[in-house]
Design a protein around this motif. Structure first.
Motif, mmCIF file in Angstrom:
data_model
loop_
_atom_site.group_PDB
_atom_site.id
_atom_site.type_symbol
_atom_site.label_atom_id
_atom_site.label_comp_id
_atom_site.label_asym_id
_atom_site.label_seq_id
_atom_site.Cartn_x
_atom_site.Cartn_y
_atom_site.Cartn_z
ATOM 1 N N SER A 44 0.834 -1.202 0.000
ATOM 2 C CA SER A 44 0.000 0.000 0.000
ATOM 3 C C SER A 44 0.875 1.262 0.000
ATOM 4 N N GLU A 45 2.022 1.218 0.680
ATOM 5 C CA GLU A 45 2.923 2.385 0.657
ATOM 6 C C GLU A 45 3.518 2.597 -0.745
ATOM 7 N N LEU A 46 3.845 1.491 -1.421
ATOM 8 C CA LEU A 46 4.359 1.625 -2.797
ATOM 9 C C LEU A 46 3.271 2.208 -3.698
ATOM 10 N N GLY A 47 2.025 1.816 -3.430
ATOM 11 C CA GLY A 47 0.892 2.342 -4.198
ATOM 12 C C GLY A 47 0.766 3.853 -4.022
ATOM 13 N N LYS A 48 1.000 4.315 -2.774
ATOM 14 C CA LYS A 48 0.913 5.765 -2.535
ATOM 15 C C LYS A 48 2.027 6.493 -3.300
ATOM 16 N N HIS A 80 4.375 9.798 -13.216
ATOM 17 C CA HIS A 80 5.247 9.874 -14.403
ATOM 18 C C HIS A 80 6.420 8.895 -14.288
ATOM 19 N N LEU A 81 6.616 8.326 -13.080
ATOM 20 C CA LEU A 81 7.735 7.390 -12.869
ATOM 21 C C LEU A 81 7.284 5.930 -12.760
ATOM 22 N N ILE A 82 6.165 5.716 -12.056
ATOM 23 C CA ILE A 82 5.746 4.338 -11.758
ATOM 24 C C ILE A 82 4.404 4.048 -12.414
ATOM 25 N N ASP A 83 4.360 2.921 -13.085
ATOM 26 C CA ASP A 83 3.183 2.515 -13.853
ATOM 27 C C ASP A 83 2.257 1.617 -13.054
ATOM 28 N N GLU A 84 2.859 0.728 -12.246
ATOM 29 C CA GLU A 84 2.057 -0.310 -11.592
ATOM 30 C C GLU A 84 2.819 -0.868 -10.394
ATOM 31 N N VAL A 85 2.064 -1.240 -9.367
ATOM 32 C CA VAL A 85 2.651 -1.972 -8.232
ATOM 33 C C VAL A 85 2.033 -3.360 -8.268
ATOM 34 N N LYS A 109 6.524 -1.443 -11.603
ATOM 35 C CA LYS A 109 6.835 -1.305 -13.031
ATOM 36 C C LYS A 109 7.124 0.168 -13.305
ATOM 37 N N MET A 110 8.331 0.413 -13.827
ATOM 38 C CA MET A 110 8.789 1.785 -13.983
ATOM 39 C C MET A 110 8.556 2.293 -15.402
ATOM 40 N N LYS A 111 8.490 3.626 -15.509
ATOM 41 C CA LYS A 111 8.387 4.225 -16.839
ATOM 42 C C LYS A 111 9.767 4.598 -17.385
ATOM 43 N N LEU A 112 10.784 4.533 -16.508
ATOM 44 C CA LEU A 112 12.164 4.821 -16.931
ATOM 45 C C LEU A 112 12.980 3.542 -16.773
ATOM 46 N N ASP A 142 10.351 -6.569 -18.397
ATOM 47 C CA ASP A 142 9.200 -5.718 -18.155
ATOM 48 C C ASP A 142 9.485 -4.479 -17.309
ATOM 49 N N ASN A 143 10.748 -4.077 -17.205
ATOM 50 C CA ASN A 143 11.079 -2.813 -16.522
ATOM 51 C C ASN A 143 10.553 -2.745 -15.092
ATOM 52 N N VAL A 144 10.770 -3.824 -14.360
ATOM 53 C CA VAL A 144 10.244 -3.928 -12.989
ATOM 54 C C VAL A 144 11.397 -3.927 -11.989
#
Ligand code: PLP
Length: 372
Positions: A292-296, A303-308, A318-321, A343-345
């Motif tokens: 849940s903290e990663l979700g926050k 713009h940096l994180i796509d998905e937890v 999952k990162m966008k960079l 998958d850029n994770v």
């Protein structure tokens, strides 16, 4: 790195790192856990190695505890995950050989990782892992993960088993739909072939249950474990039902070191702790908090994180960079994580003994890194 204590690694310049990589999901009880140090130190003074020509009390105890706490009737001890997977692959072939109807082919899934031996890279067929090592071993048929129809259609009279990670790790922390895993179990049973779950990374409490398959109400015929069961000492095992292991008669498979007294002393000490009442509840609680903290953080830095994603303390963002650069910056700021190969994770797989304070500290380092 020169020292490890609890959830921290200390480098030769004295700098301390919060270790959310845990040696690639290995140090389940952190570094130098006092109970493990005591068990290994005691064993060092007693007996190091005598080969599995002889029974040792530690091995008897370790194997019988695994049998009591799992679906397995038979255990083959190894020193690594890849050897445990190799054993399972051989077991599938020997099972059908013993039945008198050879079915040597094994179905695997896209995005899998099963280790680095020739058989394991042939099973996983990860492009980075196979480059320069061809020809691969014949006998593996890969289908897209998550597609039950494709799996069903790939089964031929020569198919002997299905091999998959219950939760994909290296492939980018991918949790399957429960219906998919139950479907795979049913398909294998109906076809009279063996289901082999590779829990080298996701097993031994990593997802908040002793085995990840327990979340789905299924049981495999064969299961490979390693990593967390040794918490840093090289221990692995291939677990199987007596039915699956029927072809593995004396002399058909072996290894010099597997089940050695040092390894089983540590394995038993790990089991002492992770089998305690409440241990898994705490893993789930810490996993929920971290997720849940990663979700926050994701919501604050879209713009940096796509998905937890992930389950228990097997989590990924999952990162966008490109991940390599971010992992380096996190490390510079004192937090160790590890990139998945697909998958850029970025994987967050801390020791299972982390506390709420450790999680908040890690999150504040992540926020600081995202801000700069
Ligand atoms: N299987 C899975 C799912 C893994 O994640 C790994 C290692 O990362 C292996 C097998 C191979 O284990 P080892 O590196 O101990 O040989």
């Amino acid at each position: 790195m020169v020292r490890g204590r609890g959830v921290r690694l200390i480098a030769d310049d004295g700098k301390q790192y919060l270790d959310f990589a845990a040696g690639i999901a290995v140090n389940s009880l952190g570094h130098c856990h006092p109970h493990l140090v005591a068990a290994l130190s005691r064993q060092v003074l007693e007996l190091w190695h005598c080969s599995n020509t002889y029974h040792t009390p530690g091995l008897e105890q370790f194997a019988s505890r695994l049998v009591q706490n799992t679906f397995a009737d038979n255990i083959f001890m190894t020193n690594s995950g890849a050897e445990a997977v190799e054993c399972g692959i051989k077991m599938i072939r020997r099972h059908h050989y013993a039945n008198g109807t050879p079915r040597p082919r094994i179905i695997t899934l896209s995005g899998s990782f099963h280790g680095r031996t020739i058989a394991c890279i042939s099973a996983g067929r990860n492009l980075k892992a196979i480059e320069g090592y061809e020809p691969l071993l014949d006998g593996f048929d890969q289908v897209p993960r998550g597609d039950l129809e494709a799996l069903k259609n790939a089964i031929t009279p020569l198919t002997g088993g299905i091999l998959l990670e219950t939760v994909q790790g290296e492939g980018g922390i991918r949790v399957y739909d429960p219906e998919y895993l139950r479907g795979v179990r049913a398909i294998a049973k109906e076809a009279g072939i063996l289901l082999f779950l590779d829990e080298v990374q996701c097993g031994i409490g990593r997802t908040g249950k002793l085995f990840a398959f327990e979340h789905y109400g299924i049981e495999p015929d064969i299961c490979s474990i390693a990593k967390g069961i040794g918490s840093g000492f090289p221990v692995g095992a291939c677990l199987a039902t007596a039915h699956a292991a029927k072809g593995m008669t004396q002399g058909t498979h072996g290894g010099t070191y597997g089940g050695n007294p040092l390894a089983t002393a540590v394995g038993n000490a790990v089991l002492d702790i992770i089998l305690q009442d409440g241990f898994m509840d705490n893993v789930r609680k810490m996993g929920d908090l971290l997720k849940s903290e990663l979700g926050k953080v994701m919501n604050d830095f879209p713009h940096l994180i796509d998905e937890v994603r992930g389950i228990g303390l097997m989590l990924g963002i999952k990162m966008k960079l490109p991940t390599g650069d971010i992992v380096k910056r996190l490390r510079y700021n004192g937090l160790l994580t590890i990139a998945a190969s697909n998958d850029n994770v970025i994987r967050f797989m801390p020791p299972l003994v982390i506390t709420e304070e450790d999680i908040h500290e890690a999150i504040s380092i992540l926020r600081k890194t995202a801000t700069n």
